[in-house]
Structures are given as structure tokens and as C-alpha cells.
Design an enzyme around this catalytic site. Sequence first.
Site, PDB file in Angstrom:
ATOM      1  N   GLU A  68       0.803  -1.226   0.000  1.00 47.86           N
ATOM      2  CA  GLU A  68       0.000   0.000   0.000  1.00 47.86           C
ATOM      3  C   GLU A  68       0.836   1.276   0.000  1.00 47.86           C
ATOM      4  O   GLU A  68       0.505   2.242  -0.676  1.00 47.86           O
ATOM      5  CB  GLU A  68      -0.940   0.021   1.212  1.00 47.86           C
ATOM      6  N   ASP A 125      -0.424  -5.240   3.206  1.00 43.38           N
ATOM      7  CA  ASP A 125      -0.967  -4.038   3.832  1.00 43.38           C
ATOM      8  C   ASP A 125      -0.315  -3.948   5.201  1.00 43.38           C
ATOM      9  O   ASP A 125      -0.645  -4.723   6.105  1.00 43.38           O
ATOM     10  CB  ASP A 125      -2.491  -4.106   3.963  1.00 43.38           C
ATOM     11  N   ASP A 128      -3.474  -2.535   8.106  1.00 40.30           N
ATOM     12  CA  ASP A 128      -4.814  -2.464   7.541  1.00 40.30           C
ATOM     13  C   ASP A 128      -5.735  -1.981   8.660  1.00 40.30           C
ATOM     14  O   ASP A 128      -5.845  -2.618   9.703  1.00 40.30           O
ATOM     15  CB  ASP A 128      -5.240  -3.846   7.045  1.00 40.30           C
ATOM     16  N   THR A 130      -5.748   1.709   9.595  1.00 40.25           N
ATOM     17  CA  THR A 130      -4.916   2.697  10.296  1.00 40.25           C
ATOM     18  C   THR A 130      -5.739   3.518  11.286  1.00 40.25           C
ATOM     19  O   THR A 130      -5.269   3.842  12.381  1.00 40.25           O
ATOM     20  CB  THR A 130      -4.219   3.630   9.284  1.00 40.25           C
ATOM     21  N   SER A 235     -10.644  -3.151   9.693  1.00 44.86           N
ATOM     22  CA  SER A 235      -9.600  -3.958   9.060  1.00 44.86           C
ATOM     23  C   SER A 235     -10.004  -5.388   8.742  1.00 44.86           C
ATOM     24  O   SER A 235     -11.140  -5.814   8.994  1.00 44.86           O
ATOM     25  CB  SER A 235      -8.339  -3.981   9.947  1.00 44.86           C
ATOM     26  N   LYS A 238     -11.814  -8.530  10.661  1.00 49.83           N
ATOM     27  CA  LYS A 238     -13.166  -9.072  10.477  1.00 49.83           C
ATOM     28  C   LYS A 238     -13.118 -10.502   9.941  1.00 49.83           C
ATOM     29  O   LYS A 238     -13.905 -11.362  10.337  1.00 49.83           O
ATOM     30  CB  LYS A 238     -13.978  -8.178   9.537  1.00 49.83           C
ATOM     31  N   ARG A 252     -18.880  -6.224   1.444  1.00 47.23           N
ATOM     32  CA  ARG A 252     -18.347  -4.896   1.112  1.00 47.23           C
ATOM     33  C   ARG A 252     -18.865  -4.588  -0.281  1.00 47.23           C
ATOM     34  O   ARG A 252     -18.225  -4.894  -1.285  1.00 47.23           O
ATOM     35  CB  ARG A 252     -16.824  -4.930   1.148  1.00 47.23           C
TER      36      ARG A 252
END
Length: 329
Positions: A68, A125, A128, A130, A235, A238, A252
Site C-alpha cells: 500500500e 498491507d 490495515d 490505520t 480492518s 473481520k 463490502r
Amino acid sequence: MALVQEKQIAIAAVRATAQVCQAIRVQKAMQVLGKGDASPVTVADFAAQALLCQSIASAFPQDAIVAEESASLLRQPDYAHLLQQVTMWVQGQVPSATPKKVCDWIDLGQGNVDSDSKSRFWTIDPIDGTKGFVRGDQYAIAVALIESGTVQLGILGCPALTLPGLPHGLIMSAIRGHGVETTCLQTGRTQPWTPPSQGLVRLAESVEAGHGNPDLQRQVARQAGCLESPLAMDSQAKYVAIVGGQAALYMRLPWVARPDYRENIWDHAAGSLLIEAAGGTVTDMHGKPLNFGHSPQLMDNAGIIASLGVDHDRVISALSRSSGNTQGH
């Protein structure tokens, strides 16, 4: 078993990185900066990516890395003080680190995804979630190995997460075709993980209300049998919570405010494999497999649906009906 060496090296790198991130959190040494896309970045994000890329590139120099962050901000003279902080934290794990090396290690993550290539690459990441990290909530350190568009190895470090029967802070990992394992962040002890026979049938959703389509996601989850109050969590933790039996479904859907948005591969690669290794299913909103080898974004896919403990086809059908009704109005 193939990829055992890769898994061991990645787990060790994630564990070392988690120790640095937790130390930064404890000392509240988190200067938060805004990136060009308005997302936040901290000293911990940069230090974590430097450590992860350095470890992986040292062991597998032939592999590309797609991550990232970039070091472009740190290379600017106005941010020399920030680079010094990042370097100090990295030196805690790699004493030979210098500001130049740290920037170079971070930029190892600027590799390319070649959709025509059958060669493998890593996606990372470093932190993930932040915002969750800064708030003192959940975050994840995500590492995945991809071959021909498919995730073959997935590792998620969740320093702030606890699953029933396990100590606080864990790494969850899987090699495709094999089961899920957990590693204790404190002791480094690894053991097989068997998902609970009956977990909580509820939706896991983002803390950020602007991510995805929360109203439609909740509506579809209820139709699919997720009747309990949703689990809000930052993040890819989950995904770990679902494998741990704390939820059964994660969606999502395309963002309401940004309908053309496509998810970044590093935000879902490791977690998707963990769900599948535990016996679950991960597709896009149309039931199509995720293609992680096209670009840094999931350009071939719209939305994400991850299920473990609910009927995946029922979710897809409910979504199709609800989306049709929404479009009809």
C-alpha cells in the site's frame, strides 16, 4: 508441503512487525498524516512496510511485492524528522537500517502486477485499518502470496484481537489446500485452528460508515438469516473474527458515494484465503471468484461477499433481489 518456508518467514516477519506496531501504540508515537487519497498514514505504517518488505525480499529476491505505501513522502526534506523516527523503530528489529535503506525497503512494495504473467508476487498491507490503530481498536498486518491471480498463502496479524481459548494477540495463517493455523504473538507457538461448529450468525461490518453500502448490506444480511446486531470492526480482523466464530458474513458492496470504486487487493487477499481454508466461500457480489492477479485493484470484481456459517447462495440471491428493488425505485 509447498510454501512452508514462505509461511514461516512471513509469520516471523508479521510477528516482529506486530511488536514494533504495539510499541509505537503504547508510546503514542503516532503522528497521523494525510495521503493524496485522504486516507491516513503513520510512522507505524511506514516502519511496518519496511520490515515486511525487507524480510520477504531478503528470502525471496525474485518475487515482486505490491504494497500500500510508498516512501515518496519520507524522501522529501520537509519530512526528514519523520524518516528518522521510522528508521529508529525499524532499527529495533534490523540494527543495520539507515534512512536510505528504510526508504528503499518501503519502495520494494511498488512492484507491478502483470496480468499476463504466471509468476508469483506478494501483496502487503502493513497496517490495515490505520484509523483503528490510531483509536486503539482493531487493526491487521496483512501478507499474502498470489500465483496466477489466486491467493496461495495468507497471513493476518491481529495484535489487538482475542479469540475464545487463545491468548490476546494472534496471527492467523493458511496455505491453500490446508487448514487454518494460529500463532500466539507473545510466545510464537503455532497450532491448528478448528472453527467453532456453531458460531454467531451475524454480519461483520466496517466501523467506517462510508465504506461500502451499509444499509443494503444489513438488509441482505437479515434476509440471509443474520438476525443479531452486526459486529463493527476495523480492518481484515473481520475475516479472522469470522473464522473464529464471532460472525458469519462480511459484505463490502460498491460504495454509495463512489460507485466505481474497486477494492485494493491487499485489503482482502489474506482474509479471503483464511475464510476459504476454514470451509467458507468468498466471491464478488455476483458470485464470481476474485481475481487478484489483474492489477492492484480488483478490477474484474464488484464488491466482496465472504461467508462462513450462512448459505452463500442465499446471500447472493437476496442481494440480487434487493439490488433489483433498489434500482426499480
